[in-house]
Design an enzyme around this catalytic site. Structure first.
Site, PDB file in Angstrom:
ATOM      1  N   LYS A  49      27.366  58.640 -30.736  1.00  0.00           N
ATOM      2  CA  LYS A  49      26.647  57.475 -31.288  1.00  0.00           C
ATOM      3  C   LYS A  49      25.420  57.945 -32.056  1.00  0.00           C
ATOM      4  CE  LYS A  49      28.353  54.786 -27.413  1.00  0.00           C
ATOM      5  NZ  LYS A  49      28.140  54.302 -26.052  1.00  0.00           N
ATOM      6  N   GLN A  92      24.252  52.089 -21.240  1.00  0.00           N
ATOM      7  CA  GLN A  92      25.419  52.965 -21.166  1.00  0.00           C
ATOM      8  C   GLN A  92      26.118  52.775 -19.814  1.00  0.00           C
ATOM      9  OE1 GLN A  92      26.500  55.039 -23.805  1.00  0.00           O
ATOM     10  NE2 GLN A  92      28.324  55.189 -22.524  1.00  0.00           N
ATOM     11  N   ASP A 115      27.046  45.854 -27.246  1.00  0.00           N
ATOM     12  CA  ASP A 115      28.332  46.120 -26.588  1.00  0.00           C
ATOM     13  C   ASP A 115      29.119  44.820 -26.372  1.00  0.00           C
ATOM     14  OD1 ASP A 115      28.806  48.795 -26.375  1.00  0.00           O
ATOM     15  OD2 ASP A 115      27.958  49.027 -24.363  1.00  0.00           O
TER      16      ASP A 115
END
Ligand code: NAD
Length: 278
Positions: A49, A92, A115
């Site tokens: 990322k 995460q 997300d």
């Protein structure tokens, strides 16, 4: 032999579009990544990322928290970023088991939740409203669209019903007017379900689950699975399926490269959503 649906080519195309979209902002967009502990797979994903974000000029703020961090302190960190200049926040996953993951996801500002896992965003997806959608699901649709695979009216079987992949893929393809069946671990006679599909999307995490006898000749097969094995990274679809499928995404080089590009698209979309509500 199947046409290979090359995710790397589509990712490059998306990145060109992203560069143009990023030009409309007068300052660099910023992504905050909150990482708890040192999960090696998480560190690898974060590096990917960071690499693409840096190539596109998106700033990444990586905040690392001790393995023993509490749910409350992680929620407090999320709330700080909800009010900060960051365009996107990514917690995460997976979080250590003592942390209440759902409460952390619920604390995210839905318009920064890149997300797409906050319940407001999942609800907007169900409603067919524009929203932040999990990047891998976006990637599957981007792959089908780039290669002009018809979706409307097609029979689609999605194998896997996770909140991160299977369910959002099914919902996005339903919005594109496909007829959807979702199969999962409890599905009886999986082959009799997948054999009916014009498009099979497999996100089960079971290497080699799909073999040629399970698909219709000429079907499109999208393999989302990524499992580390002694033989290397394996998808959920046996490579021999490519002799029967009409089109197939490889592993690696299929959906994988698209996930990170689609995350970057979500950061742009999040910034636009925030400017709308300024
Ligand atoms: P998950 O474990 O949360 O969900 C797996 C789903 O598959 C479940 O719904 C389960 O019921 C179903 N399933 C498992 N075994 C099955 C079987 N034998 N028959 C039918 N259904 C079965 O996993 P996930 O997060 O959805 O990820 C799925 C796979 O996709 C994993 O391999 C993961 O590494 C991969 N993945 C890839 C990307 C990418 O960028 N390419 C991104 C996310 C996940």
């Amino acid at each position: 032999m199947a046409i290979i649906l090359d995710g790397r080519v589509v990712a490059q195309h998306l990145q060109l579009q992203l560069q143009q979209a990023l030009n409309q902002f007068d300052k660099p967009l910023q992504l905050a990544i909150l990482l708890v502990g040192q999960n090696p797979a998480s560190l690898t994903y974060i590096k990917r990322k960071q690499k693409l974000a840096s190539a596109l000029g998106i700033q990444v703020l990586l905040e690392q928290y001790d393995e023993n961090t509490t749910t409350q302190s992680l929620i407090a960190a999320v709330q700080t970023h909800n009010l900060s200049q960051t365009s996107g926040i990514l917690v995460q996953l997976p979080l250590p088991s003592h942390i209440d993951t759902q409460s952390v996801l619920e604390a995210l500002d839905p318009n920064k939740d890149v997300d797409g896992l906050n319940p407001i965003n999942l609800g907007r997806l169900m409603n067919g409203q524009p929203t932040l959608v999990p990047a891998t699901a976006r990637g599957v649709v981007a792959l089908l669209k780039y290669y002009d695979i018809p979706i409307a009216g097609q029979q689609v079987v999605v194998v896997g019903r996770s909140r991160l992949v299977g369910q959002p893929v099914a919902q996005l393809l339903l919005q594109q007017n496909a007829t959807i069946t979702i199969a999962h671990r409890q599905t009886k006679a999986l082959a009799s379900v997948t054999q009916l599909a014009d498009i099979v999307v497999v996100a089960a995490g079971q290497p080699g689950l799909i073999v040629p006898t399970m698909i219709k000749a000429g079907a499109t097969v999208i393999d989302v699975g990524l499992t580390k094995t002694d033989q290397g990274i394996m998808g959920d679809v046996d490579p021999s399926v490519s002799r029967k499928a009409g089109a197939m995404s490889p592993v690696p080089g299929g959906v994988g490269p698209l996930t990170v590009s689609c995350l970057m698209q979500n950061i742009v979309q999040a910034a636009l959503l925030q400017s709308k509500y300024d």
